[in-house]
Design an enzyme around this catalytic site. Structure first.
Site, PDB file in Angstrom:
ATOM      1  CG  ASN A 173     -30.479 -53.877 -15.130  1.00 22.21           C
ATOM      2  OD1 ASN A 173     -30.085 -54.165 -13.997  1.00 22.21           O
ATOM      3  ND2 ASN A 173     -29.835 -54.241 -16.229  1.00 22.21           N
ATOM      4  NE  ARG A 219     -29.199 -58.240 -14.756  1.00 23.48           N
ATOM      5  CZ  ARG A 219     -27.960 -57.852 -14.485  1.00 23.48           C
ATOM      6  NH1 ARG A 219     -27.714 -56.590 -14.218  1.00 23.48           N
ATOM      7  NH2 ARG A 219     -26.985 -58.714 -14.496  1.00 23.48           N
ATOM      8  CG  HIS A 244     -23.640 -62.406 -18.291  1.00 25.46           C
ATOM      9  ND1 HIS A 244     -22.305 -62.717 -18.411  1.00 25.46           N
ATOM     10  CD2 HIS A 244     -23.686 -61.167 -17.776  1.00 25.46           C
ATOM     11  CE1 HIS A 244     -21.574 -61.700 -17.981  1.00 25.46           C
ATOM     12  NE2 HIS A 244     -22.386 -60.739 -17.583  1.00 25.46           N
ATOM     13  NE  ARG A 249     -17.190 -59.810 -11.591  1.00 29.91           N
ATOM     14  CZ  ARG A 249     -18.274 -59.665 -12.354  1.00 29.91           C
ATOM     15  NH1 ARG A 249     -18.487 -60.452 -13.381  1.00 29.91           N
ATOM     16  NH2 ARG A 249     -19.157 -58.741 -12.067  1.00 29.91           N
ATOM     17  CD  GLU A 278     -27.852 -58.330 -20.160  1.00 26.86           C
ATOM     18  OE1 GLU A 278     -27.219 -57.321 -20.511  1.00 26.86           O
ATOM     19  OE2 GLU A 278     -27.580 -58.983 -19.143  1.00 26.86           O
TER      20      GLU A 278
END
Ligand code: AMP
Length: 369
Positions: free
Chosen positions: A7, A73, A162, A223, A346
């Protein structure tokens, strides 16, 4: 079969090595500060070499040949990649095209892929996309109500992110509830520094809170999430901001940080609330309000859910916050709907998807390409 998951971020490589079909974790690590001043690792290729050195040093592999598959990923697969893909020259060319849509994330993912090809020539590599799980979202939910030419010319639409996390949590929920995933309606809430909520109908994503980029939807660490676009234009005009500067404000200086003025980290915000910081309190209230608003709307479009699941840094660890949300939800949501905290993984999801692709494409076992 040993499967290495890579990743790659812009200055880091997170890795995990698994043994399949059991899915056992053999090793994991993080290479940080790639390309930074005074760092001994200046490129992703050096970073990947370091990963391999670590695996040998830890005796997780005795020879690199034991790594049969590397799963990567990749943040953005656009509409091109709806599922995991074996990586070859053509796929790399298409990934480079997708980079236009994710200039902050995809270049690092591509660096990782190219570095692995260099260091471990001929190894079988697979790309697993954050956006892929959401490719089942219907057109009426993924289109923005702006002139269609922008979708046609620039592929501007909602993609969602996600995906591997939402998919992993959904799969775990089906195990916990002892019901096949294709018979379940779920609302999965990934609440970390980045936050998104997904509505899952009969096992498939039908809506998610992030959009064209990970900026849309919930309030996050830094954010802003949903905002009237006119506000952005107004601020740009007032403060004479370039698009890059405006992007910085919305992505890096907003959210929990922008409102509290102290931190993007909920632990720090909670501490400040205990000290009576009113802006920190407001940040938390806004954060929770948005989560509940999204859960409410997804509850409605799904016509109810079997479970509402919380995951990631905040979802798994901020017991107080999740308890508060649970309490609010219980006022309206029936007891038969389970509210679950499920640790996400993940990398394990990426490994499982990579394994499935290899297994399905070769009962024949020709793994290296
Ligand atoms: P992630 O992006 O999933 O790694 O989540 C990171 C975020 O999780 C941090 O910025 C914190 O806001 C939050 N977090 C982690 N542990 C805790 C905790 N014990 N209490 C509250 N928030 C936490």
């Amino acid at each position: 079969m040993k499967i290495l998951i890579i990743n790659c971020g812009s200055s880091s490589i997170k890795y995990k090595l698994y043994f399949f079909p059991k899915g056992h974790l053999i090793d994991k690590g993080l290479i940080e500060r790639i390309g930074e001043k005074n760092s001994s690792i200046s490129t992703h290729t050096q970073g990947v070499k370091k990963v391999f050195e670590n695996l040998i040093k830890n005796r997780s592999v005795t020879s690199l040949k034991e790594i049969e598959v590397i799963g990567h990923r990749v943040v953005h697969g656009a509409e091109t990649f709806r599922e995991p893909h074996f990586i070859n020259k053509e796929v790399i060319r298409k990934l480079e095209e997708c980079t236009k849509l994710a200039p902050l994330h995809n270049p690092a993912n591509l660096e990782g892929i190219k570095a692995c090809s260099k260091v471990l020539k001929g190894v079988c590599q697979i790309a697993v996309f954050d956006t892929a799980f959401h490719q089942t979202i219907p057109e009426y939910a993924y289109m923005y109500a702006i002139p269609v030419k922008y979708y046609k010319n620039y592929k501007i639409r909602r993609y969602g992110f996600h995906g591997s996390s939402h998919q992993f949590v959904a799969k775990r929920a089906s195990e916990i509830l002892k019901k096949p995933l294709n018979k379940l309606n779920l609302i999965t809430c990934h609440l970390g520094n980045g936050c998104s909520i997904t509505a899952i109908k009969k096992g498939r994503s039908v809506d998610t809170s992030m959009g064209f980029t990970p900026l849309e939807g919930l309030m996050m660490g830094t954010r802003c999430g949903d905002i009237d676009c006119a506000v952005v234009l107004y601020i740009m005009e007032k403060e004479k901001l370039t698009p890059g500067q405006a992007d910085m404000v919305l992505n890096k200086k907003s959210g929990l940080l922008g409102i509290s003025g102290v931190s993007n980290d909920l632990r720090v915000i909670k501490n400040q609330i205990r000290k009576g910081n009113k802006r920190a309190q407001l940040a938390l209230e806004m954060f929770i309000y948005r989560i509940e608003k999204y859960i409410g709307s997804y509850w409605f479009i799904l016509g109810g859910a079997d479970a509402i699941c919380f995951t990631a840094g905040i979802g798994e660890n901020s017991v107080e916050t999740i308890d508060r949300i649970k309490k609010d939800l219980r006022k309206v949501i029936p007891g038969k709907t389970r509210i679950l905290v499920i640790p996400t993984d993940e990398e394990l999801m990426i490994a499982a998807l990579s394994y499935n692709l290899v297994r399905d494409s070769k009962g024949k076992r020709k793994v290296r390409n």
